[in-house]
Structures are given as C-alpha cells and as structure tokens.
Scaffold this motif. Structure first.
Motif, PDB file in Angstrom:
ATOM      1  N   PRO A 954       0.838  -1.206   0.000  1.00  0.00           N
ATOM      2  CA  PRO A 954       0.000   0.000   0.000  1.00  0.00           C
ATOM      3  C   PRO A 954       0.873   1.256   0.000  1.00  0.00           C
ATOM      4  CG  PRO A 954      -0.622  -1.496   1.803  1.00  0.00           C
ATOM      5  CD  PRO A 954       0.668  -1.989   1.239  1.00  0.00           C
ATOM      6  N   THR A 955       0.310   2.338  -0.476  1.00  0.00           N
ATOM      7  CA  THR A 955       1.031   3.613  -0.443  1.00  0.00           C
ATOM      8  C   THR A 955       0.551   4.500   0.700  1.00  0.00           C
ATOM      9  OG1 THR A 955      -0.560   4.511  -2.040  1.00  0.00           O
ATOM     10  CG2 THR A 955       1.482   3.583  -2.925  1.00  0.00           C
ATOM     11  N   GLU A 956      -0.667   4.267   1.184  1.00  0.00           N
ATOM     12  CA  GLU A 956      -1.186   5.065   2.302  1.00  0.00           C
ATOM     13  C   GLU A 956      -0.391   4.723   3.554  1.00  0.00           C
ATOM     14  OE1 GLU A 956      -3.063   6.654   5.501  1.00  0.00           O
ATOM     15  OE2 GLU A 956      -3.181   4.471   5.277  1.00  0.00           O
ATOM     16  N   PRO A 957       0.124   5.721   4.275  1.00  0.00           N
ATOM     17  CA  PRO A 957       1.068   5.453   5.377  1.00  0.00           C
ATOM     18  C   PRO A 957       0.536   4.507   6.448  1.00  0.00           C
ATOM     19  CG  PRO A 957       1.136   7.776   4.789  1.00  0.00           C
ATOM     20  CD  PRO A 957       0.006   7.171   4.007  1.00  0.00           C
ATOM     21  N   ARG A 958      -0.710   4.683   6.868  1.00  0.00           N
ATOM     22  CA  ARG A 958      -1.229   3.823   7.937  1.00  0.00           C
ATOM     23  C   ARG A 958      -1.354   2.382   7.451  1.00  0.00           C
ATOM     24  NH1 ARG A 958      -4.404   5.606  13.053  1.00  0.00           N
ATOM     25  NH2 ARG A 958      -3.451   7.621  13.411  1.00  0.00           N
ATOM     26  N   GLU A 959      -1.797   2.223   6.210  1.00  0.00           N
ATOM     27  CA  GLU A 959      -1.914   0.872   5.674  1.00  0.00           C
ATOM     28  C   GLU A 959      -0.538   0.227   5.540  1.00  0.00           C
ATOM     29  OE1 GLU A 959      -6.024   1.367   3.040  1.00  0.00           O
ATOM     30  OE2 GLU A 959      -4.085   1.332   2.036  1.00  0.00           O
ATOM     31  N   LEU A 960       0.434   1.006   5.087  1.00  0.00           N
ATOM     32  CA  LEU A 960       1.794   0.468   4.956  1.00  0.00           C
ATOM     33  C   LEU A 960       2.342   0.090   6.326  1.00  0.00           C
ATOM     34  CD1 LEU A 960       4.105  -0.096   2.965  1.00  0.00           C
ATOM     35  CD2 LEU A 960       4.956   2.214   3.425  1.00  0.00           C
ATOM     36  N   ALA A 961       2.069   0.931   7.339  1.00  0.00           N
ATOM     37  CA  ALA A 961       2.523   0.619   8.691  1.00  0.00           C
ATOM     38  C   ALA A 961       1.860  -0.647   9.216  1.00  0.00           C
ATOM     39  CB  ALA A 961       2.223   1.795   9.626  1.00  0.00           C
ATOM     40  N   ALA A 962       0.575  -0.845   8.877  1.00  0.00           N
ATOM     41  CA  ALA A 962      -0.138  -2.045   9.331  1.00  0.00           C
ATOM     42  C   ALA A 962       0.434  -3.296   8.680  1.00  0.00           C
ATOM     43  CB  ALA A 962      -1.630  -1.923   9.019  1.00  0.00           C
ATOM     44  N   VAL A 963       0.798  -3.210   7.401  1.00  0.00           N
ATOM     45  CA  VAL A 963       1.455  -4.344   6.751  1.00  0.00           C
ATOM     46  C   VAL A 963       2.784  -4.637   7.449  1.00  0.00           C
ATOM     47  CG1 VAL A 963       2.585  -5.104   4.621  1.00  0.00           C
ATOM     48  CG2 VAL A 963       0.343  -4.008   4.516  1.00  0.00           C
ATOM     49  N   GLY A 964       3.524  -3.575   7.767  1.00  0.00           N
ATOM     50  CA  GLY A 964       4.785  -3.761   8.473  1.00  0.00           C
ATOM     51  C   GLY A 964       4.592  -4.415   9.831  1.00  0.00           C
ATOM     52  N   HIS A 973       9.049   1.774  11.022  1.00  0.00           N
ATOM     53  CA  HIS A 973      10.063   0.974  10.334  1.00  0.00           C
ATOM     54  C   HIS A 973       9.567   0.423   8.996  1.00  0.00           C
ATOM     55  CE1 HIS A 973      13.019   1.007  13.574  1.00  0.00           C
ATOM     56  NE2 HIS A 973      11.985   0.970  14.392  1.00  0.00           N
ATOM     57  N   ALA A 974       8.608   1.134   8.373  1.00  0.00           N
ATOM     58  CA  ALA A 974       8.119   0.698   7.064  1.00  0.00           C
ATOM     59  C   ALA A 974       9.252   0.707   6.037  1.00  0.00           C
ATOM     60  CB  ALA A 974       6.967   1.593   6.605  1.00  0.00           C
ATOM     61  N   GLY A 975      10.131   1.685   6.149  1.00  0.00           N
ATOM     62  CA  GLY A 975      11.270   1.733   5.221  1.00  0.00           C
ATOM     63  C   GLY A 975      12.162   0.519   5.362  1.00  0.00           C
ATOM     64  N   ASP A 976      12.384   0.081   6.590  1.00  0.00           N
ATOM     65  CA  ASP A 976      13.176  -1.138   6.811  1.00  0.00           C
ATOM     66  C   ASP A 976      12.508  -2.338   6.167  1.00  0.00           C
ATOM     67  OD1 ASP A 976      14.944   0.373   8.278  1.00  0.00           O
ATOM     68  OD2 ASP A 976      14.052  -0.162  10.212  1.00  0.00           O
ATOM     69  N   MET A 977      11.175  -2.394   6.275  1.00  0.00           N
ATOM     70  CA  MET A 977      10.431  -3.509   5.677  1.00  0.00           C
ATOM     71  C   MET A 977      10.614  -3.531   4.159  1.00  0.00           C
ATOM     72  SD  MET A 977       6.282  -4.065   5.622  1.00  0.00           S
ATOM     73  CE  MET A 977       6.014  -2.426   4.938  1.00  0.00           C
ATOM     74  N   LEU A 978      10.474  -2.389   3.520  1.00  0.00           N
ATOM     75  CA  LEU A 978      10.622  -2.337   2.063  1.00  0.00           C
ATOM     76  C   LEU A 978      12.050  -2.681   1.651  1.00  0.00           C
ATOM     77  CD1 LEU A 978       8.532   0.865   1.261  1.00  0.00           C
ATOM     78  CD2 LEU A 978       7.814  -1.522   1.105  1.00  0.00           C
ATOM     79  N   ASP A 979      13.009  -2.188   2.402  1.00  0.00           N
ATOM     80  CA  ASP A 979      14.411  -2.517   2.094  1.00  0.00           C
ATOM     81  C   ASP A 979      14.646  -4.022   2.220  1.00  0.00           C
ATOM     82  OD1 ASP A 979      15.001   0.114   1.640  1.00  0.00           O
ATOM     83  OD2 ASP A 979      15.873   0.475   3.627  1.00  0.00           O
ATOM     84  N   ALA A 980      14.088  -4.625   3.267  1.00  0.00           N
ATOM     85  CA  ALA A 980      14.263  -6.061   3.468  1.00  0.00           C
ATOM     86  C   ALA A 980      13.587  -6.850   2.355  1.00  0.00           C
ATOM     87  CB  ALA A 980      13.688  -6.480   4.819  1.00  0.00           C
ATOM     88  N   TYR A 981      12.427  -6.379   1.904  1.00  0.00           N
ATOM     89  CA  TYR A 981      11.742  -7.080   0.808  1.00  0.00           C
ATOM     90  C   TYR A 981      12.592  -7.020  -0.466  1.00  0.00           C
ATOM     91  CZ  TYR A 981       8.332  -8.595  -2.594  1.00  0.00           C
ATOM     92  OH  TYR A 981       7.706  -9.288  -3.599  1.00  0.00           O
ATOM     93  N   ARG A 982      13.074  -5.833  -0.789  1.00  0.00           N
ATOM     94  CA  ARG A 982      13.909  -5.706  -1.995  1.00  0.00           C
ATOM     95  C   ARG A 982      15.164  -6.562  -1.891  1.00  0.00           C
ATOM     96  NH1 ARG A 982      12.976  -0.061  -0.893  1.00  0.00           N
ATOM     97  NH2 ARG A 982      11.310   0.793  -2.204  1.00  0.00           N
TER      98      ARG A 982
END
Length: 1001
Positions: A954-964, A973-982
């Motif tokens: 998701p691009t919406e911050p709260r949704e992205l945080a919930a996925v994290g 730490h959503a950025g950490d999650m995306l970095d780890a996925y990549r």
C-alpha cells in the motif's frame, strides 16, 4: 564467664535478633568489647539494626582499629553516653559491610556522626563541597567521598531522612564530587583549563536529583573556546579535562572507586566525540536525535564547570525536549525501547530485577516521563526531572488519578528503598534482589520488617511490583475514561484539551471521535459500562500499539453495540485472559477481519483460545469443515438457502483463520527473523484452501439435490488448479478449477453434458449472489482452449485434447492440479490421465524449455500494471512469486518423472524435494523459499489490511505501517520492511537467473 551467665547472654542475644549468638558472645568477651558486654542499652541498640551480628562485628573491628587507648576510650564513652551517635553508627555497621570496612581503614571517621544539629540533617552541595575541599588527589577524594557517604547512610538507616531526601543528598554529593574531580583535572593541566569553557551536564538519576548509593553517574560534556582561543584546540583541551575527570571518579585504587562516570548518553553515544560545542549539540538534536534521547534530556541539569555555559545548554535544548511528543510514533518508540530493555534481561534474573523487570522501577519512571513529555508542552508544572515530584505534579494537574498516584508513589518508594539497602551492603551497583536467606533477612529488617523478615519482604515486594504492573500501562488511559465518564465528583480529571493531547500522542488521528467512543462505552452505571471501564484501559493500550488505533476503538464500539447485552460477551472479555487482547489485535489490524466479524459478531467467542490448538483460533481440518457444511446444506429446504448457509460457515471460518493469523503475527513485536514465517503462510494457505474445497463440496451437494435429487446423470468432479490445487490460497484468491464429468451408465452424452453444464452454471451463480458473505469466485480459465473452450469436459474429451493439442503451458499448469470435490473415482482417473503430461518421461526437450522461458517473459511484460514498481510487485516482480514458482515448476517438469518427491502440487514441498534430490543447493533453496514466503505474507497482509486483494505494498502510510506490523516491523520501520523485501527478492532473482534462465538447462 560462668555457664549460667553464658546461657543468659546467649538467650538475650537470640531475643535481640542475633543469628550467631555463640560468635557474638565471643566478641563480647574480647578485650575491645568487654566494657560493653553487660550494657543492656548496647544490646538493644544492636538488636535494632538490620543485622546485629554484622553490626557487632563491625564495632569490634572499629574499636580494634583505634590508634591508641585514648581514642578507644573516647569511642566507648561516646557510644555509652550519646544515643544519636550509637544509633547512627550501629545502624550503618548493621547495614553496610563496605562502610564498616571504610571505618576499619579510617578509624577516626566515626566522628562525622557525632554532630546532630538541624544544619546536619539535610546538607546540600555546598556542605558536601566543604567535606571534600581538603582532597588533593584521587585517593584522598575517594576517602573524603566515603566519609560524606557515611553521614548520608547514617541519616538514611535511622529514618532521619526519607527515600527522596536520601536520593537528593546522594545526587548533591555526586555534584560536589564531580566539581572536585574537575578541579583536580584542571590543576593537573592548567593550560587545558585556561583554553576552554567546559560544562558538565548531569543526566539520569543524578540529573534528576534521585541518585542511588551506587550508580553510574551519567553526564554530557559541552565546551566552548575561551576568549581568544582556537576552537579546535579548545575542544581537544576540554576532551582531555573531561577524560581526566572521568578517570578520577571511575578508576579503582586501594580505596576503591567512587563510581563510573558514563558519557554514553551523548550524541552518537560511544561513537561520538566526548565533548561538543553547544552549536554542535543543537544541530545533532535538531536533525538526528531519536525519541529516547529527548526522553533522557528530561533530567539534564548543569552540575559542574562553567555554570553559564551549562545553563545555556539546558535552555537551548529544552524547547526540543517538549516538542518530542509531536514526533511520529512517539509513544510507540518509547514503549518499544522499554520492551527491548526487558527482553535483554537474562531469563534467570527477570524475577529478581528491581529496576528493569516487569513491575519494576523503570516501569514507573517510563510511565511518568511519557506523560510529562505529552502534557509538559503546555503545562510548565510538569517539567521536573525528579520522578516522585513529577508524579505529584501529574496528579495535581489531573493527568493521573489520585488513587493511582498514591499507590505508585508508595510502590516506587518501597522498591527504591529495597534497591538502596541492597547496594548499601557492599556498595556495589546491583538491582537484583539477593537469594540467600541471611541477605534477605538483613534486607527485610532494614526496611522495618521484623516479625518474619523474609516472608514479609517477599509479600511486600510482590505486592508493590504487582501494583506497578497493573498501573503502569493503565496510567495513560484510565484518566481518559474518568474525563468522559464523570463518575467521581471532586476528582481532578483531564481537561478535554489534555485528553485530546494525550490521544494524539498515543497515535489516535481523530481524538474527538475517540473521546465520543469512550464516552459511549464507559459512561453510565450499568454493569456493561462498569465492565468496559475495567477493560478499556488495557484495550486502549493494545489499540495504541497497532498501526490504526482509531479503527480499533471504533470497531470495538461496533462489536460492543452489537453484543453488549449478550451475557457471555463481556464475561468472555473479562474472565478469559487471551480473549480481550486477541479482540484488540484483530479489531485494529485492518479491514478484513473486523468486516467479517461485524457480519457475525457472535464469532468473537472464537477469540478465547489464541494458542493455535484444536479449538478457538486453531484451523479446523477439511473433514470437519466439509461435515459441517454438508450438514448445513442438508438442513436447508433448497439450494437458494443451502448455499448461503455454506457461505455463512465459510465467513466464520475465514474470520477464524484471519484472527489466528493476526494474533500469531501481531501478538508480540519481534524481528521478522524470530517467527516461523513459512509455518504462518502454510497454515493460512491450507486453511483457506480446505475451506474453499469444503464450500465447493457443499455447493455441489445443494445444486445436485435441487435439480436431480440423489443421483446426477453424470459423475462429476472438481479439480483444483493453481494456488487452490497447491493448498496455497491467500485470503483474496479466486478458486482456479477444472470441471470433469463422465456419463452414468446408460445416460446419453448430451443429457450428461447438459446436466454438468447446468451444475457449473448454478454453482457459480449461487456463490456470487450479493450477500453479507464474501463472494467465492470460480475461475475455469486454465481449462483446455481457455475461455474459448467448454466449461466442462468428459474424461475422454480431456484425454483426446491432451493427446493431440496440449501445449507446454498446459503441462505446467497441471502440475498444480489436485481433486477438491465430487466423484473421487473420477478424480483419481483424471489424475492418472494427466500424470504423464506433467511429469513427462525423460523430461523436457530444449524447445519446450525455451517456450516456457518465452511465456514467462511475455507474461511479465504484458501483465505488470503500468506505473507499478516491479521491485515491489509480489507476483510478477523480480524474485517474487512467479519467479520462484516457474523455477520450481521447470524442475518438476524436467525431473518429476524420476524424482517422486517432486510430484507435489505445493511449492515449498517441491523446493525441499529438489534440495533432497541434489537439484538445488541448500543455500539456493533457502533463498527461494524465503522470498516465496515473504511475498505470500505480503499478499496476505495487504488483504487483511485493506480488505481487498493486492500484489503491491500500500502507499497510504497507515496501511503500509499495518502491513509492516503484520510482518514484524515496529512503528516507524516501514522503510526497513521495504528494504528487506527488496533485498530478499533481489537475492532470489539472482538464483532464478542461474536456475531458470541459464543457457543449456
């Protein structure tokens, strides 16, 4: 001594609390103590100490150490005549072996205890400076420090000062000692002292005026160049002065050490420069500082060196401290740091930890500091660095309830007193409650527990830690309820503005709506409102720990409105420990689970068992599901009623699966590596696939019964394909299927075909009728000839088609084919028919391999959505699901004919089989498995959070945080999650390039 007298003395010693009366008798018979042997006042005074045996032994050593008979007689006479001295000296000797050692080394220091005037009761920094002024080197400073400490301890153990006063005196002595040490360092290097202005800022307990007997003294150094001096050289001079000052206090000599000076709270910690200029400090805190660093600055206080510079430091940083609560994820950051501290305590020590353990001192301190930072922005009365003062200020402002304040104050004082007495014994830095009975007995007696010291100590200790455990989280939330419920006239309560301020800090985006929900839930005198007032402080904490607290609270209100009058609902939440927390996690985790629950609120009963067992949130097996669905269909009058009944069971079981997944994923905040991510994916995939199969079986039964009674003119089977056949369905997956039939004996083929097609059409219609239940979409697009071909074929028709027209992609698709419903014998024969196609003898030729590669490349180029970031597309992106699955399927097509383990519809099982067969290395297998599991988890998370399927984050911050949060990443730490996925998928893509695209394979 006669036997009679010995027996009498022995008895008196026992009565006065001696545990080794024989040894005490021998000491009393010694030359040093014989004049006091029959003094009843002395025995009574010894019996009043924490450890009479220890006190008597220390007194004997002190008398023995006196330099001459005159000094010996002076001490004896003073002990006999002066009760204040006797009580203070014996009190110290009975509580501190370390101070007894000091007195034995410096036998005249007992005289500092003689003075008993009002000015002696509560000395400040100036008095302690006078006590240290004669020190000319580090060793004499240590001696003078212990002499001052002796007087503090004497006032403490005799009750002349209370806990707060003792802690303040210790902080003042530390301040005086830092000044003396800095003066010694300056005297040793006058050129350095002249080149700079150096200020020492006390942090932690020293800064807060609440120091322990033995504690690191936390400091920060700030310096400026003296007038006309070069800044670079001045900083070097200041660093040398600061380092020397730290060594003077920290180094161990024959007189021991004073205490370690710890500068690790400075910017960048131990990796940063020891000394910075004020502008450098300010720049760091404005740009880089973390939330905990502002929390630490709450206690900053200039104590030594250049007072003007020190005050300038505090004045410059104070505005930043009181803006810290406005930082994103402020509360989550603070609470996460607290949890990390607890997690780092060795398991064997958790139950003995006074400071860091659950219900310990740090819980009180963190709670008070958090509330200070939230409300101190606008209320200047809260800006105290002293925990107990700040707690009283919070109570006076209505930020904490008076009863809670009183209980926390009492608990904190008791626990700090325990800590003081434990440290005082050996003057060692420790926060662990001792285990040996003599130590516990001395500790209990030092706190005034005399009847049964050990038992009473344990009881009081556990009582106070229990109070702290119960209150330290509720402290944030209970006043919010008091503010809206208004049930206690006269009680100070949060203003509406303060309540909104606190809710914003806790992560609520719409505090006004949150207050309305709280008022609706907690107001009134009904049993329901009373129970919810008990539950809500805890629930609000769990909501605040999620990515969307507002949704959690709103959803709880909806569920409570629907079920609040149902007797078992509130009883479940109140009495079953797991149920309330599970509900809070589920309601704040996203849209899917709450939506499913709102359609059938009674499913909340499933939340009482979160252990993944056979009941509660544990997934049910396919046989149980099919039995229940078939029974529900059987009770219905027709298919129009039977299929909705089957869909109702499916809705409830989807909720069970989603709730179990959420509780397993969100229940504790761990790093992604700490959970068995693969097991979570497998559990969801199997549960949703079994539920889909059972629903199709029930729907098939309902349709056949309506149209044909007990016997359909043709045998009929449903074959699961894709993720359905692989037991890998996610929450939002369609059901990919093939339909196969075979006319019953004597039935015309056209009649059989018409019946089969009618069954399929009716099943699809009924499963997609608009209702409160989630739809189940049947997709037959993988059938021969695709959308152009018939929906249903006979077994002979499939055989003819596959023999003449089958393409390589169809062989690949059949790798996932598995019977899911209908005639078992027909399904078995279909499987026998397709096995030679999906596991071709001698594997694939080079042209077939090239064709598979072309198909995959075309699929990626044509199906990837325009504008999507390929690196974050879980299905078609590099290293995503498609990459892993096509790589595995190529191995199955090439080697499945000779490797039985590869003949599975499940991706992870095929990966493991390929490794066992030597077709993949263990490393490559682990890389592919990790990427596939992670991509699957992301897809599940997106569906849980958004309520609709998606292949990208998701691009919406709260949704992205919930996925994290679902994936194990904390707030922010959503950025950490995306970095780890990549990173994970990039490694997988490298393996795919070698295995799938490598030439000649």
């Amino acid at each position: 001594m006669t036997p009679g007298r010995r027996s009498s003395t022995f008895t008196r010693l026992l009565r006065h609390g001696f545990t080794a009366p024989s040894a005490a008798e021998r000491l009393l018979d010694s030359a040093e103590l014989s004049p006091l042997r029959d003094d009843p006042v002395l025995l009574e005074a010894l019996g009043a100490t924490a450890d009479p045996d220890l006190a008597l032994h220390g007194l004997a050593r002190l008398l023995e150490a006196q330099p001459d008979p005159t000094a010996h007689r002076e001490l004896l006479d003073t002990l006999t005549a002066a009760k204040p001295l006797r009580d203070r000296l014996l009190g110290v000797l009975g509580a501190s072996a370390a101070l007894a050692d000091h007195l034995a080394r410096h036998p005249s220091d007992w005289q500092v205890l003689v003075t008993y005037e009002p000015r002696d009761l509560h000395p400040g920094v100036e008095e302690f400076e006078r006590g240290l002024e004669a020190a000319t080197d580090p060793i004499s400073l240590r001696v003078a420090y212990r002499r001052c400490l002796l007087s503090i301890a004497a006032r403490d153990v005799c009750g002349t000062t209370d806990l707060a006063e003792t802690a303040a005196e210790l902080a003042d002595l530390a301040t005086a000692t830092l000044r003396a040490a800095l003066a010694l360092a300056g005297a040793a290097a006058p050129e350095d002292a002249a080149a700079c202005r150096l200020a020492v800022i006390a942090m932690g307990k020293c800064g807060g005026h609440e120091l322990n007997y033995v504690s690191d003294v936390d400091v920060i150094f700030v310096a400026e160049a003296a007038e006309g001096a070069d800044e670079g050289k001045a900083l070097k001079s200041a660093t040398r002065l600061a380092s020397h000052m730290m060594r003077i206090c920290s180094e161990t000599t024959i007189e021991g050490s004073i205490w370690p000076v710890d500068a690790n709270l400075r910017p960048e910690g131990r990796n940063g420069p020891l000394v910075r200029t004020l502008s450098s400090h300010l720049a760091y805190y404005q740009r880089w500082a973390k939330t905990w660093e502002f929390q630490a600055l709450l206690k900053a206080r200039p104590v030594a060196g250049d007072a003007t510079l020190g005050q300038a430091y505090v004045d410059a940083l104070e505005p930043l401290v009181w803006k810290a609560a406005e930082r994103e994820n402020f509360v989550a950051d603070v609470q996460k740091m607290r949890r990390r501290v607890v997690e780092n305590i060795p398991a064997a020590e958790v139950d003995r930890e006074l400071k860091l353990g659950p219900g310990g001192l740090r819980d009180v301190e963190f709670a008070v500091q958090l509330l200070q930072l939230v409300h101190g922005r606008t209320d200047l009365t809260l800006r105290s660095g002293t925990t107990l003062d700040a707690l009283q200020a919070l109570a006076a402002g209505g930020y904490v309830g008076r009863e809670d304040t009183a209980r926390l104050d009492e608990a904190y004082r008791f626990l700090r007193s325990m800590e003081h007495r434990i440290q005082l014994y050996r003057l060692r830095r420790t926060h662990l409650v001792p285990e040996a009975e003599p130590d516990l007995r001395r500790l209990g007696r030092s706190l005034g527990l005399r009847t049964d010291p050990v038992t009473e100590l344990h009881r009081e200790w556990k009582r106070h830690t229990g109070v702290v455990r119960r209150l330290h989280e509720k402290l944030f939330y209970r006043p919010l309820l008091d503010a809206v419920a208004q049930l206690a006239p006269g009680e100070a309560r949060l203003s509406a503005a303060a309540a909104r301020e606190r809710l914003v800090a806790l992560g609520y985006a719409d505090p006004a709506a949150a207050l309305r929900h709280l008022e609706a839930l907690a107001s009134g005198v009904t049993r329901k409102a009373a129970i919810q007032r008990t539950l809500l402080p805890v629930l609000l904490g769990w909501f605040a720990d999620s990515a969307d607290p507002d949704a959690g609270l709103l959803n709880f209100r909806k569920v409570s409105d629907a079920l609040g009058k149902t007797p078992w609902y509130l009883r479940l939440l109140r009495d079953e420990g797991a149920a309330a927390e599970n509900l809070a996690r589920v309601l704040s985790a996203g849209r899917l689970a709450p939506d499913l629950l709102m359609r059938a609120p009674e499913a909340v009963a499933l939340l009482g068992d979160g252990d993944g067992g056979s009941g509660g949130l544990g997934p049910r097996d396919r046989a149980q599901l099919e039995q229940e669905i078939l029974a529900a269909v059987g009770r219905a009058e027709n298919a129009e009623q039977g299929v909705p009944a089957a869909r109702g069971v499916r809705r409830r079981e989807l909720f069970r699966t989603a709730a179990g997944d959420i509780v397993s994923s969100y229940g504790t905040e761990t790093s992604p590596a700490e959970a068995d991510q693969g097991a979570l994916v497998d559990r969801v995939g199997a549960a949703v696939s079994d539920l889909t199969a059972a629903t199709l079986a029930g729907t098939l039964r309902a349709v056949v019964r309506d149209g044909w009674g007990d016997t359909l003119p043709t045998r009929f089977a449903i074959i699961g394909m894709g993720r359905f056949g692989g037991h890998e369905l996610s929450y939002g997956s369609d059901a990919d299927v093939l339909f196969v039939h075979e006319p019953q004996d004597g039935v015309d083929e056209q009649e059989a075909a018409a019946a089969a097609n009618k069954v399929v059409a009716e099943m699809r219609r009924l499963l997609q009728l608009p209702s409160a239940d989630p739809p189940l979409l049947i997709d037959a697009g993988l059938r021969p000839e695709g959308k152009s071909g018939p929906l249903v074929r006979t077994l002979k028709s499939y055989e003819a088609y596959y023999r003449r027209w089958s393409l390589v992609w169809e062989s690949q698709a059949l790798l996932r084919a598995e019977p899911v419903a209908g005639d078992e014998d027909l399904a078995r024969r279909f499987t026998e028919l397709i096995d030679p196609l999906r596991y071709p003898e001698h594997g694939l030729d080079d042209e077939a391999v090239r064709e598979i590669r072309r198909l995959k490349a075309r699929m990626e180029s044509e199906r990837l959505p325009r504008g999507a970031d390929p690196r974050l597309h879980t299905k078609l992106g590099p290293g995503g699901l498609s990459d892993v699955e096509w790589t595995v399927q190529l191995l199955q097509l090439r080697h499945g004919w000779r490797e039985p383990g590869l003949r599975t519809t499940r991706t992870r099982a095929a990966l493991a089989a390929a490794r066992e067969a030597g077709l993949l290395s263990a490393t490559d297998t682990a890389v592919l498995d990790e990427a596939w599991v992670l991509a699957s988890r992301v897809r599940n998370a997106v569906m849980l959070v958004r309520g609709r399927a998606g292949d990208t984050f998701p691009t919406e911050p709260r949704e992205l945080a919930a996925v994290g949060r679902y994936l194990g990443y904390g707030a922010g730490h959503a950025g950490d999650m995306l970095d780890a996925y990549r990173r994970t998928t990039r490694r997988a893509r490298t393996v795919v390039q070698e295995l799938f695209y490598a030439a000649g394979t």
